[in-house]
Write an enzyme that holds these catalytic residues in place. Structure first.
Site, PDB file in Angstrom:
ATOM      1  N   HIS A 102      -1.717   5.219  -4.818  1.00  0.00           N
ATOM      2  CA  HIS A 102      -1.888   4.107  -5.756  1.00  0.00           C
ATOM      3  C   HIS A 102      -3.151   3.322  -5.444  1.00  0.00           C
ATOM      4  O   HIS A 102      -3.513   3.108  -4.289  1.00  0.00           O
ATOM      5  CB  HIS A 102      -0.649   3.214  -5.835  1.00  0.00           C
ATOM      6  CG  HIS A 102      -0.293   2.441  -4.604  1.00  0.00           C
ATOM      7  ND1 HIS A 102      -0.827   1.205  -4.318  1.00  0.00           N
ATOM      8  CD2 HIS A 102       0.572   2.708  -3.582  1.00  0.00           C
ATOM      9  CE1 HIS A 102      -0.301   0.741  -3.192  1.00  0.00           C
ATOM     10  NE2 HIS A 102       0.540   1.636  -2.718  1.00  0.00           N
ATOM     11  N   ASP A 108      -3.101   0.577   2.605  1.00  0.00           N
ATOM     12  CA  ASP A 108      -2.085   0.617   1.558  1.00  0.00           C
ATOM     13  C   ASP A 108      -2.709   0.184   0.240  1.00  0.00           C
ATOM     14  O   ASP A 108      -2.772  -0.999  -0.064  1.00  0.00           O
ATOM     15  CB  ASP A 108      -0.920  -0.313   1.927  1.00  0.00           C
ATOM     16  CG  ASP A 108       0.216  -0.264   0.937  1.00  0.00           C
ATOM     17  OD1 ASP A 108       0.291   0.703   0.154  1.00  0.00           O
ATOM     18  OD2 ASP A 108       1.038  -1.198   0.924  1.00  0.00           O
ATOM     19  N   GLU A 135       1.632  -0.181  -8.390  1.00  0.00           N
ATOM     20  CA  GLU A 135       2.739   0.326  -7.562  1.00  0.00           C
ATOM     21  C   GLU A 135       3.431  -0.800  -6.838  1.00  0.00           C
ATOM     22  O   GLU A 135       4.662  -0.815  -6.706  1.00  0.00           O
ATOM     23  CB  GLU A 135       2.209   1.353  -6.558  1.00  0.00           C
ATOM     24  CG  GLU A 135       3.295   2.001  -5.698  1.00  0.00           C
ATOM     25  CD  GLU A 135       3.692   1.201  -4.458  1.00  0.00           C
ATOM     26  OE1 GLU A 135       4.746   1.504  -3.875  1.00  0.00           O
ATOM     27  OE2 GLU A 135       2.946   0.271  -4.066  1.00  0.00           O
ATOM     28  N   GLU A 136       2.654  -1.761  -6.341  1.00  0.00           N
ATOM     29  CA  GLU A 136       3.223  -2.817  -5.510  1.00  0.00           C
ATOM     30  C   GLU A 136       4.212  -3.696  -6.282  1.00  0.00           C
ATOM     31  O   GLU A 136       5.037  -4.371  -5.679  1.00  0.00           O
ATOM     32  CB  GLU A 136       2.112  -3.689  -4.913  1.00  0.00           C
ATOM     33  CG  GLU A 136       1.173  -2.956  -3.966  1.00  0.00           C
ATOM     34  CD  GLU A 136       1.834  -2.529  -2.671  1.00  0.00           C
ATOM     35  OE1 GLU A 136       3.051  -2.767  -2.500  1.00  0.00           O
ATOM     36  OE2 GLU A 136       1.141  -1.948  -1.825  1.00  0.00           O
ATOM     37  N   ASP A 158       1.540   7.450   0.549  1.00  0.00           N
ATOM     38  CA  ASP A 158       1.629   5.990   0.544  1.00  0.00           C
ATOM     39  C   ASP A 158       2.286   5.481   1.816  1.00  0.00           C
ATOM     40  O   ASP A 158       2.990   4.487   1.808  1.00  0.00           O
ATOM     41  CB  ASP A 158       2.403   5.509  -0.693  1.00  0.00           C
ATOM     42  CG  ASP A 158       2.342   3.994  -0.871  1.00  0.00           C
ATOM     43  OD1 ASP A 158       1.421   3.368  -0.307  1.00  0.00           O
ATOM     44  OD2 ASP A 158       3.221   3.431  -1.546  1.00  0.00           O
ATOM     45  N   HIS A 166       0.308  -4.808   4.145  1.00  0.00           N
ATOM     46  CA  HIS A 166       0.447  -6.038   3.342  1.00  0.00           C
ATOM     47  C   HIS A 166      -0.058  -7.280   4.063  1.00  0.00           C
ATOM     48  O   HIS A 166       0.431  -8.382   3.806  1.00  0.00           O
ATOM     49  CB  HIS A 166       1.914  -6.251   2.928  1.00  0.00           C
ATOM     50  CG  HIS A 166       2.438  -5.231   1.974  1.00  0.00           C
ATOM     51  ND1 HIS A 166       3.685  -5.343   1.376  1.00  0.00           N
ATOM     52  CD2 HIS A 166       1.910  -4.084   1.493  1.00  0.00           C
ATOM     53  CE1 HIS A 166       3.889  -4.306   0.589  1.00  0.00           C
ATOM     54  NE2 HIS A 166       2.815  -3.521   0.650  1.00  0.00           N
TER      55      HIS A 166
END
Length: 472
Positions: free
Chosen positions: A290, A302, A336-337, A364, A434
């Site tokens: 993603h 990520d 995606e998140e 991912d 994140h």
């Protein structure tokens, strides 16, 4: 579509004149496993050529350099942001310039949330400015913020037991980290559970395997009929400190300000490119990552890395002059998140062709040194994948694990399509995940080379086998 019917040893099956996929009665292939094993073994030289090119040859470090150029140019890429749309346009141009086929964008409506200015200060038992990150889709605080006493809990069960103490307070969750899959429920549901007992806000211990005073953001979900209260993640260190203070009987008071806002959905795109199959072009091996990220760090880990090694896989195949029997389709997902928004809309658009998808792949979980492939599929398909992974013996990456699911490919797996993902160093991954630390500094070019090689070998060989992977 026309079909020819055959009867062989009492088993009837039909073969499409327009497709290389044999449709067998009871899904029983007429080929022995030894024949399939021999076919896979014939790819040993191709696998070595891919490995040599990616890990030792002309294109070693290319995926790392591509990633660095993207994230240094664009930065983080939150759903609904100008940064994400800039990244999509850059990747669209890159894929065209790379000579890939059928490069196009598929429109998607995506959420648009912005965190705004945010702060948290502990006022009692001492003044302490805390590091926080609001959680995705959180509401903001009222003007002037919220000042309230804190109730520290370690679980939802404890919160329910102490519900009479919770009204009007800020709930601080100091849940222990066991695994991401288990512990992330506190990030997803912490605000809802706190609101149910009358809390005015919730602060969640970051879901991280390691911390150097780093908050880790992520999506959270509200529930219809439950008040929406502000929610943010705090560092592991602050959560543990407040837990110790509470155990000593200290009164803890926090002042919280969050300027988070949700705006109307906006336009975005899934980015698609292919190497068209030479014999069965309507059949697909999908390889993906993603392109969106959270709004902190650079989104390198990520999932910039996963997106770029998926592109790299197609580049390696093309650079070697290979063209598999099936189409290799690269999809770089958007949003995606926010819960696989781009992937969901892609599935709705393409699900009529679900029978033509041989394998769906998503990277991912990082692009550190992989230890193998995670796979979900039938026992027969798993046996085939074990043979495919044996081609990666030169890299000592041959294991086939369970749980090949991923947010963006789960729609297809639930429909019966085999799925695969890289098995990576999750302790290291969730140390940066994140957070502000998700930057190029967290990446390793040599390990990315190996991840790209594994990804390319698996994708190419499965796409070039005479038959699709068998389903349950």
């Amino acid at each position: 579509m026309k079909f020819l019917f055959f009867t062989f040893v009492g088993v009837t099956y039909l073969l499409s004149l327009n497709s290389g996929k044999a449709i067998y009665k009871n899904d029983i292939s007429q080929r022995t496993f030894q024949e399939i094993k021999n076919e896979i073994g014939s790819y040993e030289d191709v696998a070595k050529a891919i490995i040599n090119l990616a890990v030792y040859g002309k294109y070693q470090n290319r995926s790392y350099e591509r990633l660095g150029l993207l994230v240094d140019t664009v930065g983080p890429r939150l759903s609904g942001s100008k940064n994400l749309e800039k990244a999509i346009q850059i990747m669209y141009q890159n894929l065209q310039q790379d000579g890939l086929e059928n490069v196009h964008l598929e429109p998607v409506k995506v959420p648009h949330w912005e965190r705004g200015e945010e702060s948290a200060v502990m006022l009692l038992p001492r003044i302490h400015k805390m590091s926080i990150l609001g959680l995705g889709s959180s509401t903001g605080t009222p003007p002037g913020g919220i000042t309230a006493e804190v109730l520290v809990v370690t679980s939802f069960d404890e919160l329910r037991r102490r519900a009479s103490e919770a009204r009007g307070k800020i709930i601080v969750y100091n849940q222990p980290y066991t695994s991401y899959g288990i512990t992330v429920q506190y990030r997803h549901q912490g605000a809802v559970e706190a609101a149910k007992v009358g809390a005015v806000a919730s602060l969640i211990r970051s879901v991280a395997s390691f911390s150097i005073y780093s908050p880790h953001t992520g999506i959270q979900e509200y529930q219809d009929g439950v008040p929406k209260i502000p929610t943010a993640c705090i560092t592991v260190e602050d959560a543990e400190m407040m837990s110790r203070m509470a155990s000593r009987g200290n009164k803890i008071v926090i002042h919280l300000e969050m300027g988070a806002k949700t705006y109307p959905d906006t336009d975005s795109f899934n980015t698609v490119a292919e190497i068209t199959g030479s014999k069965y072009p309507e059949q697909v091996v999908l390889i993906s990552g993603h392109l969106d990220s959270w709004d902190v760090g650079q989104g390198a880990l990520d999932d910039g890395g996963g997106a770029v090694i998926s592109w790299e896989a197609l580049s390696l195949v093309k650079d070697l002059g290979l063209r598999p029997k099936r189409t290799l389709r690269l999809v770089l997902w958007t949003a995606e998140e926010q819960g696989g928004i781009g992937a969901s809309q892609y599935y709705e658009l393409h699900k009529a062709n679900v029978s033509n998808y041989s394998l769906v792949m998503e990277s991912d979980s990082g692009t550190y040194l992989p230890t193998g492939l995670q796979f979900t599929g039938s026992d027969k398909a798993r046996a085939i994948m074990k043979e495919v992974m044996s081609l990666l013996q030169p890299l000592n990456v041959t294991n086939v694990f369970s749980d090949g699911e991923g947010t963006d490919i789960n729609f297809w797996i639930q429909a019966g399509v085999p799925g695969a993902s890289l098995r990576d160093d999750l302790y290291k991954y969730f140390s940066f995940h994140h957070s502000h630390g998700d930057t190029m500094t967290a990446m390793d070019p040599k390990q990315m080379n190996v991840a790209a090689a594994v990804w390319a070998v698996v994708a190419y060989v499965v796409a070039d086998l005479e038959e699709m992977l068998p389903r349950s």
